[in-house]
Structure formats: structure tokens, C-alpha cells
Design an enzyme around this catalytic site. Structure first.
Site, PDB file in Angstrom:
ATOM      1  CG  ASN A   1       1.479  -5.998   7.298  1.00  0.00           C
ATOM      2  OD1 ASN A   1       2.194  -6.793   7.896  1.00  0.00           O
ATOM      3  ND2 ASN A   1       0.172  -5.947   7.492  1.00  0.00           N
TER       4      ASN A   1
ATOM      5  CB  ALA B   1      -0.922  -0.012   1.220  1.00  0.00           C
TER       6      ALA B   1
ATOM      7  CG  HIS C   1       0.702   4.536   4.050  1.00  0.00           C
ATOM      8  ND1 HIS C   1       0.525   4.089   5.337  1.00  0.00           N
ATOM      9  CD2 HIS C   1      -0.141   3.801   3.284  1.00  0.00           C
ATOM     10  CE1 HIS C   1      -0.367   3.118   5.353  1.00  0.00           C
ATOM     11  NE2 HIS C   1      -0.802   2.930   4.128  1.00  0.00           N
TER      12      HIS C   1
HETATM   13  N1  LIG Z   1       1.998  -5.273   2.605  1.00  0.00           N
HETATM   14  C1  LIG Z   1       1.065  -4.327   2.591  1.00  0.00           C
HETATM   15  O1  LIG Z   1       1.293  -3.201   2.144  1.00  0.00           O
HETATM   16  C2  LIG Z   1      -0.285  -4.633   3.096  1.00  0.00           C
HETATM   17  C3  LIG Z   1      -0.542  -5.816   3.755  1.00  0.00           C
HETATM   18  N2  LIG Z   1      -1.778  -6.109   4.204  1.00  0.00           N
HETATM   19  C4  LIG Z   1      -1.950  -7.364   4.916  1.00  0.00           C
HETATM   20  O2  LIG Z   1      -2.318  -8.376   3.979  1.00  0.00           O
HETATM   21  C5  LIG Z   1      -3.099  -9.382   4.638  1.00  0.00           C
HETATM   22  C6  LIG Z   1      -4.400  -9.602   3.853  1.00  0.00           C
HETATM   23  O3  LIG Z   1      -5.132  -8.402   3.804  1.00  0.00           O
HETATM   24  P1  LIG Z   1      -6.710  -8.405   3.484  1.00  0.00           P
HETATM   25  O4  LIG Z   1      -6.987  -9.291   2.343  1.00  0.00           O
HETATM   26  O5  LIG Z   1      -7.142  -7.005   3.443  1.00  0.00           O
HETATM   27  O6  LIG Z   1      -7.265  -9.064   4.829  1.00  0.00           O
HETATM   28  P2  LIG Z   1      -8.726  -9.657   5.077  1.00  0.00           P
HETATM   29  O7  LIG Z   1      -8.949  -9.543   6.556  1.00  0.00           O
HETATM   30  O8  LIG Z   1      -9.711  -9.079   4.152  1.00  0.00           O
HETATM   31  O9  LIG Z   1      -8.525 -11.187   4.694  1.00  0.00           O
HETATM   32  C7  LIG Z   1      -7.659 -12.039   5.371  1.00  0.00           C
HETATM   33  C8  LIG Z   1      -8.227 -13.451   5.247  1.00  0.00           C
HETATM   34  O10 LIG Z   1      -7.261 -14.366   5.719  1.00  0.00           O
HETATM   35  C9  LIG Z   1      -7.862 -15.298   6.589  1.00  0.00           C
HETATM   36  N3  LIG Z   1      -6.835 -15.733   7.525  1.00  0.00           N
HETATM   37  C10 LIG Z   1      -6.231 -15.015   8.490  1.00  0.00           C
HETATM   38  N4  LIG Z   1      -5.279 -15.736   9.091  1.00  0.00           N
HETATM   39  C11 LIG Z   1      -5.284 -16.960   8.505  1.00  0.00           C
HETATM   40  C12 LIG Z   1      -4.541 -18.151   8.679  1.00  0.00           C
HETATM   41  N5  LIG Z   1      -3.593 -18.240   9.613  1.00  0.00           N
HETATM   42  N6  LIG Z   1      -4.828 -19.207   7.886  1.00  0.00           N
HETATM   43  C13 LIG Z   1      -5.797 -19.123   6.960  1.00  0.00           C
HETATM   44  N7  LIG Z   1      -6.542 -18.023   6.730  1.00  0.00           N
HETATM   45  C14 LIG Z   1      -6.291 -16.957   7.504  1.00  0.00           C
HETATM   46  C15 LIG Z   1      -9.052 -14.593   7.221  1.00  0.00           C
HETATM   47  O11 LIG Z   1     -10.074 -15.504   7.583  1.00  0.00           O
HETATM   48  C16 LIG Z   1      -9.499 -13.664   6.085  1.00  0.00           C
HETATM   49  O12 LIG Z   1     -10.485 -14.247   5.263  1.00  0.00           O
HETATM   50  C17 LIG Z   1      -3.341  -8.859   6.064  1.00  0.00           C
HETATM   51  O13 LIG Z   1      -2.425  -9.433   6.964  1.00  0.00           O
HETATM   52  C18 LIG Z   1      -3.076  -7.357   5.927  1.00  0.00           C
HETATM   53  O14 LIG Z   1      -2.689  -6.774   7.154  1.00  0.00           O
HETATM   54  C19 LIG Z   1      -2.827  -5.274   3.964  1.00  0.00           C
HETATM   55  C20 LIG Z   1      -2.630  -4.082   3.331  1.00  0.00           C
HETATM   56  C21 LIG Z   1      -1.345  -3.635   2.905  1.00  0.00           C
HETATM   57  O1  LIG Z   2      -3.399  -0.861   3.326  1.00  0.00           O
HETATM   58  C1  LIG Z   2      -2.768   0.007   3.934  1.00  0.00           C
HETATM   59  O2  LIG Z   2      -2.944   1.228   3.757  1.00  0.00           O
HETATM   60  C2  LIG Z   2      -1.685  -0.352   4.867  1.00  0.00           C
HETATM   61  C3  LIG Z   2      -1.894  -1.580   5.624  1.00  0.00           C
HETATM   62  O3  LIG Z   2      -3.006  -1.975   5.963  1.00  0.00           O
HETATM   63  C4  LIG Z   2      -0.705  -2.339   6.005  1.00  0.00           C
HETATM   64  O4  LIG Z   2       0.401  -1.910   5.658  1.00  0.00           O
HETATM   65  O5  LIG Z   2      -0.847  -3.373   6.665  1.00  0.00           O
END
Ligand SMILES: NC(=O)C1=CN([C@@H]2O[C@H](COP(=O)(O)OP(=O)(O)OC[C@H]3O[C@@H](n4cnc5c(N)ncnc54)[C@H](O)[C@@H]3O)[C@@H](O)[C@H]2O)C=CC1
Ligand SMILES: O=C([O-])CC(=O)C(=O)O
Length: 273
Positions: A194, A126, A224
């Protein structure tokens, strides 16, 4: 075509599956897993099956059969499945990058992947500016800081707020809720910063990357701001992200960056890497 296993069927997992299923990427979703069966079933229903016929599998089964595992679930999922993937020579894409704040774990994943010849891909997520930051780091950096502003709904339920008794209900003005090292930020706000883990890995590491988190009831975007000083000069970048409609903590761009990374992985020409 590479075979992909997706762990996590929330916002990002769904967008990745839709992008691959559209045929725009020379890859196939072999399987999906979510510890919520309901979430996995909902994603399966969206497939038009243009590239393969995905099914629900366990992560272990996907690691056995896939070329690439995409983690878009949680830091716990990274801790559980990153090493088994690397041990099996399977490539891995990680979105819950905060899991790498544990230096021993990060070192083990790196060494295991190096030994098996697999790759670990960490998309820019992000945030933007990781390309410039990595280049700048070659000459030496003096400071790297990230300020994250999110609406209150995006920060609600974070462990740091709960542990410190910080109540944001009824907040009328922006409030600084955290200031400190990225190492602490990604543990206290595991679903919010993250991006700070990714910036740490590109630049000065988790202990020397400064993070500020502001709860802002006056905004609707996830903002950000990255500021970097070093021998190269000075870089300042601000991104105003639309939150995903399904998960206000996550910005739309995070899902797009995973799809974009997938395109690069499967493309013979690498631009702007
Ligand atoms: N690197 C980056 O810039 C970003 C990273 N993220 C991270 O990416 C990940 C996914 O984000 P979203 O899709 O928005 O989250 P979300 O909450 O919409 O979906 C996550 C899914 O993973 C499942 N889940 C969680 N832990 C699990 C496990 N141990 N085993 C199996 N399933 C599991 C949940 O049931 C949920 O359906 C999150 O950890 C979030 O914090 C989000 C935004 C930016
Ligand atoms: O999606 C975003 O803006 C940032 C976020 O949640 C993450 O870094 O985990």
C-alpha cells in the site's frame, strides 16, 4: 471532540484505539467494526474508556454518527465504505490505499468528498519521504521507484505469487518476485505494498511508479527504498521497519503513522505537512 468509527480491528485498528483511549488525542472512539466478531470483541476488552465508551456498530451506523471513519481493514473495505462516508460528509482515513489504483473510483471519491466538504486522509504509512516527494512533484519528476524487501512470511499468500505459481518455501537467498508498475503491484500484493499506492498518489501516479518486490529470507525487517529524480534533484530514502508482532505483513510504523495523522487532524498547529 471528534467522534471516530474504526473499520478493521487488526494490528493497526488496535493501536489506533489504544492511542485514542489513552487520552493523548482529543477524540473519542464512538464505534468499531470488524467482520470477525472475535477481533472486535478482543479490541473492546482493551479499552479503559478514558475517552468515551465505544461499542460495536455496523459501518453504516458509524457513518451516520461519526465525524471520521478510519479504514484499517482491506482494499475491499475501502471500495465498500469510502463513497458512503464521502456522500454523508464524513471524513475518512484510508490505510488500504491500494484501492485507489482504480482511477474511476479515486476520481469518484475525490469528487464526492469535494461536493460534501469532507476530507480523505492518507497517512504516510510504513514509508517516509512523502513530504519531500510532494514538494518535488511541484517542479516535475522524471522517475519514482520503490523497492520493497520483506521476509518470506510477510509475502506469503499474496495473490500474485499464487497466480504465478511462485513458491518461496525453502528460499535461501533474496529473490526478485515482482517488477512492474505500482498499479499491478498493489493488486498482486494487496497487503504488502500500500506504501506504493501512497507514493503513486504523491508523485507520478500508479502507471509510472516503478515497483520491485524482493522476498528476502536473510532479513527480519520490512525494508522500503524510495528513489526519486526530478527538477529538484535526487532523493533516496531507505526505511528498515520492524514488523508488527501480530501481523508480519504490516510494519509497526504504519500504525504509528495513523496515530500521528490523527494528532495532526486534531491539532490547530500543523508542522512539516
Ligand atoms: N498504508 C500503509 O502504509 C500500510 C497499509 N496497511 C494496510 O492496512 C490495513 C490494516 O492493516 P493491519 O491492521 O495490519 O491488518 P490486520 O490483518 O491485522 O487487520 C485487518 C482487520 O480488518 C478486518 N477486515 C478485513 N476486511 C474487512 C472488511 N471488509 N470489513 C470489516 N473488517 C475487515 C480483518 O478481519 C482484520 O481483523 C491492511 O489492508 C494493510 O494492508 C498495512 C501496512 C502499511
Ligand atoms: O507495512 C509495510 O511495511 C508495508 C505494507 O504492508 C503495505 O504498504 O501494505
Amino acid at each position: 471532540m471528534i467522534k471516530i468509527g474504526v473499520i478493521g480491528c487488526g494490528f493497526i485498528g488496535t493501536q489506533i484505539c489504544l492511542a485514542v483511549d489513552s487520552g493523548a488525542i482529543p477524540a473519542e472512539i464512538f464505534g468499531i467494526f470488524d467482520f470477525s466478531d472475535e477481533k472486535a470483541d478482543a479490541v473492546l476488552k482493551l479499552f479503559k474508556n478514558l475517552n468515551g465508551t465505544p461499542q460495536k456498530y455496523t459501518p453504516e451506523e458509524m457513518i451516520e454518527s461519526c465525524d471520521l471513519i478510519i479504514e484499517c481493514a482491506s482494499q475491499e473495505a475501502v471500495l465498500k465504505y469510502a463513497l458512503p462516508a464521502a456522500e454523508n460528509g464524513v471524513d475518512l482515513m484510508v490505510l488500504s490505499v491500494g484501492a485507489f489504483q482504480d482511477p474511476d473510483f479515486y476520481r469518484k471519491v475525490r469528487e464526492t468528498a469535494a461536493a460534501s466538504g469532507s476530507k480523505v486522509y492518507i497517512p504516510s504509512g510504513a514509508i517516509a519521504g512523502t513530504d519531500g516527494l510532494k514538494s518535488a512533484a511541484i517542479a516535475g519528476l522524471t522517475s519514482v521507484s520503490v523497492t520493497t524487501r520483506k521476509p518470506v512470511s510477510g509475502l506469503a499468500g499474496s495473490p500474485y505469487l499464487i497466480e504465478n505459481g511462485i513458491d518461496l518455501s525453502g528460499l535461501k537467498e533474496p529473490k526478485l518476485v515482482f517488477e512492474g508498475a505500482a498499479a499491478e503491484a498493489v493488486v498482486g500484493f494487496p497487503k504488502n505494498v500500500n506504501v506504493c499506492a501512497t507514493i503513486s498518489l504523491c508523485g507520478l501516479g500508479f502507471e509510472k511508479t516503478n515497483v520491485r518486490i524482493i522476498a528476502d529470507p536473510t532479513i527480519s525487517e520490512n525494508i522500503h527504498e524510495l528513489e526519486v529524480y526530478g527538477d529538484f534533484g535526487h532523493m533516496k530514502m531507505t526505511i528498515e521497519n520492524k514488523p508488527s508482532p501480530q501481523n508480519p505483513k504490516t510494519s509497526y510504523l504504519a500504525a504509528l503513522s495513523a496515530v500521528s495523522a490523527l494528532k495532526r487532524i486534531t491539532d490547530p498547529i500543523q508542522v512539516g505537512i
